[in-house]
Write a protein that holds these residues in place. Structure first.
Motif, PDB file in Angstrom:
ATOM      1  N   LEU A 159      65.278  52.440  63.637  1.00 20.07           N
ATOM      2  CA  LEU A 159      64.684  53.327  62.803  1.00 20.07           C
ATOM      3  C   LEU A 159      64.250  54.463  63.680  1.00 20.07           C
ATOM      4  CD1 LEU A 159      60.925  52.388  62.159  1.00 20.07           C
ATOM      5  CD2 LEU A 159      62.410  51.353  63.766  1.00 20.07           C
ATOM      6  N   TRP A 171      64.650  47.914  64.937  1.00 19.74           N
ATOM      7  CA  TRP A 171      63.866  46.976  64.175  1.00 19.74           C
ATOM      8  C   TRP A 171      63.160  45.783  64.681  1.00 19.74           C
ATOM      9  CZ3 TRP A 171      60.695  48.566  60.339  1.00 19.74           C
ATOM     10  CH2 TRP A 171      60.920  49.717  59.694  1.00 19.74           C
ATOM     11  N   GLU A 180      62.547  48.842  54.668  1.00 24.16           N
ATOM     12  CA  GLU A 180      61.832  49.126  55.738  1.00 24.16           C
ATOM     13  C   GLU A 180      60.991  47.869  55.968  1.00 24.16           C
ATOM     14  OE1 GLU A 180      60.391  53.180  56.886  1.00 24.16           O
ATOM     15  OE2 GLU A 180      59.825  52.873  54.929  1.00 24.16           O
ATOM     16  N   THR A 189      62.699  50.178  47.294  1.00 24.30           N
ATOM     17  CA  THR A 189      62.003  51.055  48.505  1.00 24.30           C
ATOM     18  C   THR A 189      61.370  52.191  48.188  1.00 24.30           C
ATOM     19  OG1 THR A 189      62.550  51.823  50.695  1.00 24.30           O
ATOM     20  CG2 THR A 189      64.285  51.878  48.974  1.00 24.30           C
ATOM     21  N   ASN A 229      57.715  56.414  59.693  1.00 26.98           N
ATOM     22  CA  ASN A 229      59.178  56.562  59.594  1.00 26.98           C
ATOM     23  C   ASN A 229      59.759  57.799  59.421  1.00 26.98           C
ATOM     24  OD1 ASN A 229      62.279  55.925  59.061  1.00 26.98           O
ATOM     25  ND2 ASN A 229      61.896  54.102  58.318  1.00 26.98           N
ATOM     26  N   ASP A 287      65.497  44.554  58.941  1.00 23.55           N
ATOM     27  CA  ASP A 287      65.109  45.459  57.678  1.00 23.55           C
ATOM     28  C   ASP A 287      66.132  44.975  56.484  1.00 23.55           C
ATOM     29  OD1 ASP A 287      67.947  46.478  58.342  1.00 23.55           O
ATOM     30  OD2 ASP A 287      67.387  48.119  59.188  1.00 23.55           O
TER      31      ASP A 287
END
Length: 321
Positions: free
Chosen positions: A20, A117, A240, A268, A36, A245
């Motif tokens: 990310l 991540w 996320e 999401t 993010n 993830d």
């Protein structure tokens, strides 16, 4: 600053593997926070704000930006700190969460960093239940706190968690108490919302705080000789999440012959064509933008209906004994 603003739109096109990019910013003092980049639409100097009578104190006003009216939330005040002063000298991060566009007032924007991540960790144990963190990481030996924006938005403008009665047929009402739905989401408020919605239909919910926890649980079931799809007709996963993830979790499941028949819904606050493309790429069965109780219920109900009555293994054994 100009470089950061100009690069935000380009960076939202990032398609990584368990990676990310974070936009770093400050509120009060030296503490660094992150958001993010996928959720960022624009960064700009704080525009003129119009006060809204009877609005939440967190909402400092609304701004007219590119033909639309956008609420501007003081992120410092929203997280329990003093409000930001001299807002004309501050910046606004325009974001899209849960099919809504809002701006977050911050004191300064630093830079964009690329992270794995696996380097994003859950908040330290012992921080209690009232904090506004969804994860933490380190950059240049400094702690970066990633704020649980979904919790803030839920407090400022609570979302409906009710399911329309017409969706719950007698057949589903009879089946639901025998079925478990698995969810993975790093936001405490999101887990609560999803759980309440599904429990109102009658399902029981098994929830995990991130993709790694969910993956470890699935592997443990396989080690016990249990096929996870027999226990969970649906897995609802955030995208996320720290450590692993939702895209990576989905890909790992699809690459495992003992798991690859699981029905996976990516759920999401991210939205747009990018996600639909990634859903197809990693092999998820469906994608749903947060948070829409009726649509969430409908996705699960349609899966159960198409699958037919399917009782988890442990429930079957209990019925036989």
């Amino acid at each position: 600053m100009a470089g950061v603003m100009e690069s935000v739109d380009q960076r939202t096109q990032l398609v990584g593997q368990n990676r990310l990019e974070l936009l770093l910013f400050r509120l009060q003092g030296e503490q660094i926070y992150g958001i993010n980049v996928f959720k960022v639409k624009e960064v700009l100097q704080c525009p003129k704000l119009t006060h809204l009578p009877k609005s939440s104190a967190v909402v400092r006003g609304v701004a007219h930006i590119r033909g639309g009216t956008i609420p501007i939330l003081d992120l410092s005040l929203a997280t329990g700190n003093p409000p930001l002063g001299d807002i004309q000298d501050h910046f606004v991060i325009i974001t899209e969460y849960n099919i809504r566009i809002q701006g977050f007032l911050v004191s300064g924007v630093e830079r964009i960093i690329n992270m794995n991540w696996e380097d994003i960790q859950p908040p330290p144990k012992g921080t209690g239940h009232e904090h506004y963190l969804t994860a933490v990481t380190k950059y240049n030996d400094q702690l970066v706190e990633i704020i649980d924006v979904e919790k803030i938005l839920a407090e400022v403008s609570p979302m409906n968690e009710d399911v329309s009665e017409e969706l719950i047929t007698e057949e589903i009402a009879a089946q639901a108490p025998n079925l478990q739905i698995m969810i993975a989401d790093d936001s405490k408020i999101a887990r609560k919302q999803i759980t309440k919605t599904l429990e109102k239909i009658g399902f029981s919910v098994v929830a995990f705080n991130d993709g790694k926890e969910a993956w470890d649980h699935l592997k443990s079931l396989v080690d016990q000789g249990i096929r996870p799809s027999d226990r969970y007709p649906v897995l609802i996963s955030d995208i996320e999440m720290p450590e692993m993830d939702g895209y990576t979790l989905t890909a790992e499941i699809r690459n495992n012959p003992q798991l690859n028949d699981m029905y996976i819904v990516l759920h999401t606050s991210l939205s747009g064509v990018f996600n639909k493309a990634m859903v197809s790429k990693v092999g998820a069965d469906d994608f749903l933008a947060k948070f829409q109780p009726d649509m969430l219920a409908q996705v699960v109900i349609e899966r159960i209906t198409n699958l037919g009555v399917k009782v988890p293994i442990d429930v079957e054994e209990a019925l036989k004994s």
